[in-house]
Design a protein around this motif. Structure first.
Motif, PDB file in Angstrom:
ATOM      1  N   UNK A 221       0.832  -1.186   0.000  1.00 43.83           N
ATOM      2  CA  UNK A 221       0.000   0.000   0.000  1.00 43.83           C
ATOM      3  C   UNK A 221       0.871   1.242   0.000  1.00 43.83           C
ATOM      4  N   UNK A 222       0.228   2.344  -0.268  1.00 44.55           N
ATOM      5  CA  UNK A 222       0.950   3.614  -0.267  1.00 44.55           C
ATOM      6  C   UNK A 222       0.778   4.308   1.080  1.00 44.55           C
ATOM      7  N   UNK A 223       1.788   5.022   1.461  1.00 44.89           N
ATOM      8  CA  UNK A 223       1.747   5.781   2.717  1.00 44.89           C
ATOM      9  C   UNK A 223       0.491   6.648   2.754  1.00 44.89           C
ATOM     10  N   UNK A 224      -0.194   6.587   3.902  1.00 45.47           N
ATOM     11  CA  UNK A 224      -1.387   7.399   4.075  1.00 45.47           C
ATOM     12  C   UNK A 224      -2.695   6.667   3.815  1.00 45.47           C
ATOM     13  N   UNK A 225      -2.608   5.500   3.159  1.00 49.60           N
ATOM     14  CA  UNK A 225      -3.824   4.729   2.887  1.00 49.60           C
ATOM     15  C   UNK A 225      -4.193   3.875   4.102  1.00 49.60           C
ATOM     16  N   UNK A 226      -5.459   3.484   4.172  1.00 52.20           N
ATOM     17  CA  UNK A 226      -5.917   2.580   5.224  1.00 52.20           C
ATOM     18  C   UNK A 226      -5.845   1.130   4.717  1.00 52.20           C
ATOM     19  N   UNK A 227      -5.569   0.195   5.632  1.00 55.06           N
ATOM     20  CA  UNK A 227      -5.568  -1.212   5.259  1.00 55.06           C
ATOM     21  C   UNK A 227      -6.341  -2.029   6.290  1.00 55.06           C
ATOM     22  N   UNK A 228      -6.933  -3.122   5.812  1.00 53.47           N
ATOM     23  CA  UNK A 228      -7.629  -4.058   6.695  1.00 53.47           C
ATOM     24  C   UNK A 228      -7.033  -5.449   6.501  1.00 53.47           C
ATOM     25  N   UNK A 229      -6.708  -6.077   7.617  1.00 56.09           N
ATOM     26  CA  UNK A 229      -6.140  -7.420   7.608  1.00 56.09           C
ATOM     27  C   UNK A 229      -7.128  -8.337   8.315  1.00 56.09           C
ATOM     28  N   UNK A 230      -7.324  -9.517   7.741  1.00 56.14           N
ATOM     29  CA  UNK A 230      -8.360 -10.407   8.268  1.00 56.14           C
ATOM     30  C   UNK A 230      -7.751 -11.667   8.868  1.00 56.14           C
ATOM     31  N   UNK A 231      -8.386 -12.147   9.913  1.00 60.95           N
ATOM     32  CA  UNK A 231      -7.960 -13.386  10.569  1.00 60.95           C
ATOM     33  C   UNK A 231      -9.174 -14.281  10.806  1.00 60.95           C
ATOM     34  N   UNK A 232      -9.093 -15.533  10.346  1.00 62.03           N
ATOM     35  CA  UNK A 232     -10.113 -16.534  10.643  1.00 62.03           C
ATOM     36  C   UNK A 232      -9.514 -17.535  11.620  1.00 62.03           C
ATOM     37  N   UNK A 233      -9.953 -17.511  12.876  1.00 65.65           N
ATOM     38  CA  UNK A 233      -9.344 -18.412  13.864  1.00 65.65           C
ATOM     39  C   UNK A 233      -9.852 -19.841  13.697  1.00 65.65           C
ATOM     40  N   UNK A 234      -9.275 -20.738  14.444  1.00 67.51           N
ATOM     41  CA  UNK A 234      -9.748 -22.111  14.478  1.00 67.51           C
ATOM     42  C   UNK A 234     -11.145 -22.125  15.091  1.00 67.51           C
ATOM     43  N   UNK A 235     -12.050 -22.856  14.476  1.00 66.68           N
ATOM     44  CA  UNK A 235     -13.432 -22.892  14.933  1.00 66.68           C
ATOM     45  C   UNK A 235     -13.508 -23.335  16.397  1.00 66.68           C
ATOM     46  N   UNK A 236     -14.255 -22.563  17.179  1.00 69.74           N
ATOM     47  CA  UNK A 236     -14.433 -22.898  18.586  1.00 69.74           C
ATOM     48  C   UNK A 236     -13.430 -22.259  19.512  1.00 69.74           C
ATOM     49  N   UNK A 237     -12.361 -21.692  18.962  1.00 68.62           N
ATOM     50  CA  UNK A 237     -11.374 -21.029  19.820  1.00 68.62           C
ATOM     51  C   UNK A 237     -11.935 -19.705  20.321  1.00 68.62           C
ATOM     52  N   UNK A 238     -11.819 -19.499  21.625  1.00 68.71           N
ATOM     53  CA  UNK A 238     -12.402 -18.310  22.239  1.00 68.71           C
ATOM     54  C   UNK A 238     -11.424 -17.142  22.311  1.00 68.71           C
ATOM     55  N   UNK A 239     -10.144 -17.436  22.276  1.00 64.56           N
ATOM     56  CA  UNK A 239      -9.141 -16.384  22.402  1.00 64.56           C
ATOM     57  C   UNK A 239      -8.491 -16.112  21.051  1.00 64.56           C
ATOM     58  N   UNK A 240      -8.262 -14.844  20.767  1.00 62.96           N
ATOM     59  CA  UNK A 240      -7.635 -14.445  19.498  1.00 62.96           C
ATOM     60  C   UNK A 240      -6.639 -13.339  19.793  1.00 62.96           C
ATOM     61  N   UNK A 241      -5.447 -13.462  19.207  1.00 61.49           N
ATOM     62  CA  UNK A 241      -4.351 -12.525  19.440  1.00 61.49           C
ATOM     63  C   UNK A 241      -3.843 -11.985  18.104  1.00 61.49           C
ATOM     64  N   UNK A 242      -3.429 -10.738  18.107  1.00 64.80           N
ATOM     65  CA  UNK A 242      -2.706 -10.148  16.979  1.00 64.80           C
ATOM     66  C   UNK A 242      -1.302  -9.769  17.442  1.00 64.80           C
ATOM     67  N   UNK A 243      -0.315 -10.090  16.588  1.00 66.26           N
ATOM     68  CA  UNK A 243       1.081  -9.733  16.829  1.00 66.26           C
ATOM     69  C   UNK A 243       1.644  -9.073  15.574  1.00 66.26           C
ATOM     70  N   UNK A 244       2.718  -8.334  15.781  1.00 68.85           N
ATOM     71  CA  UNK A 244       3.451  -7.752  14.660  1.00 68.85           C
ATOM     72  C   UNK A 244       4.892  -8.259  14.747  1.00 68.85           C
ATOM     73  N   UNK A 245       5.428  -8.677  13.603  1.00 68.17           N
ATOM     74  CA  UNK A 245       6.795  -9.186  13.568  1.00 68.17           C
ATOM     75  C   UNK A 245       7.591  -8.354  12.576  1.00 68.17           C
ATOM     76  N   UNK A 246       8.541  -7.597  13.108  1.00 71.14           N
ATOM     77  CA  UNK A 246       9.406  -6.775  12.266  1.00 71.14           C
ATOM     78  C   UNK A 246      10.807  -7.336  12.300  1.00 71.14           C
ATOM     79  N   UNK A 247      11.588  -7.019  11.256  1.00 72.71           N
ATOM     80  CA  UNK A 247      12.966  -7.486  11.195  1.00 72.71           C
ATOM     81  C   UNK A 247      13.725  -6.976  12.410  1.00 72.71           C
ATOM     82  N   UNK A 248      14.354  -7.909  13.119  1.00 70.37           N
ATOM     83  CA  UNK A 248      15.171  -7.527  14.253  1.00 70.37           C
ATOM     84  C   UNK A 248      14.410  -7.160  15.505  1.00 70.37           C
TER      85      UNK A 248
END
Lengths: 113, 120
Positions: free
Chosen positions: B13-40
């Motif tokens: 994407x270009x700087x300044x634009x909005x983005x949406x990221x989607x996650x489909x968890x395992x069916x029946x799982x009650x807990x959901x986490x988001x993490x970010x992984x950057x180099x280093x």
């Protein structure tokens, strides 16, 4: 501030060699987990250690949790090319009923045939 | 059974634009986490959903980041007005963990393959 320090950051060895990866912290954790991550994939849990001094073995991998539950090590015996990957340690933080992981930066292991 | 899935796998994407990221968890799982992984930088916790409880947003780096989980299943992470420093792999994980005060309890988080976000 990085709660968990992993060392070494990079490790390149020949097939058949042994290696140890370290995970250190000044904080006490409820438990500690080790993950392995391959390129383009998410981390996969290898083991959870809970009790201070605990040692767990998974085939050629040996995991140890420090007596004070602040540090851990992963030892691989007779490394194979299939062991190549990013090894991550994660400390478990329980806050009330919330459960969170805090990760180290990882050790990138390359095992050359 | 199906694991955690994420889409898209790559997003440029270009700087300044909005983005949406989607996650489909395992069916029946009650807990959901988001993490970010950057180099280093390793994996950085962003947000945690547990059942119908209020999410733990303590890891969100700025108010440009938000997430929701509809119907206790699918989750969307939204980044508004993207910046170059937002470039990273965004990982989602789910678990069957239920809220508990058992200090000795452990949990297995199952991770998706991640979305690689590149902000130009």
């Amino acid at each position: 501030t990085q709660l968990l320090e992993q060392s070494p950051q990079f490790l390149s060895i020949q097939e058949g060699e042994n290696l140890t990866v370290y995970c250190n912290s000044s904080s006490v954790f409820s438990s500690l987990q080790w993950y392995r991550q391959e390129p383009g994939e998410g981390p996969v849990l290898l083991v959870t250690v809970v009790t201070g001094g605990e040692v767990k073995k998974l085939k050629r991998l040996t995991f140890q949790f420090g007596d004070a539950r602040k540090d851990s090590s992963l030892h691989i015996t007779a490394a194979q090319p299939g062991d190549t990957g990013l090894y991550l340690c994660a400390g478990v933080i329980l806050s009330g009923s919330n459960y969170k992981l805090t990760f180290g930066k990882g050790t990138l292991l390359t095992v050359n045939p | 059974g199906a694991g955690v899935s994420q889409s898209p796998s790559n997003k440029v994407t270009e700087k300044g634009k909005d983005v949406e990221l989607r996650c489909d968890p395992i069916s029946g799982h009650t807990a959901l986490y988001w993490y970010r992984q950057s180099l280093g930088q390793g994996l950085e916790f962003l947000i945690y959903f547990q059942g119908n409880s209020a999410p733990d947003k303590s890891g969100l780096p700025s108010d440009r980041f938000s997430a929701e989980r509809t119907g206790g299943s699918v989750s969307t992470l939204t980044i508004q007005r993207t910046q170059q420093e937002d470039s990273a792999v965004y990982l989602c994980a789910s678990s069957s963990r239920r809220r508990s005060r058992n200090l000795s309890s452990t949990d297995t988080q199952y991770f998706g393959p991640g979305t690689r976000l590149t902000v130009l």
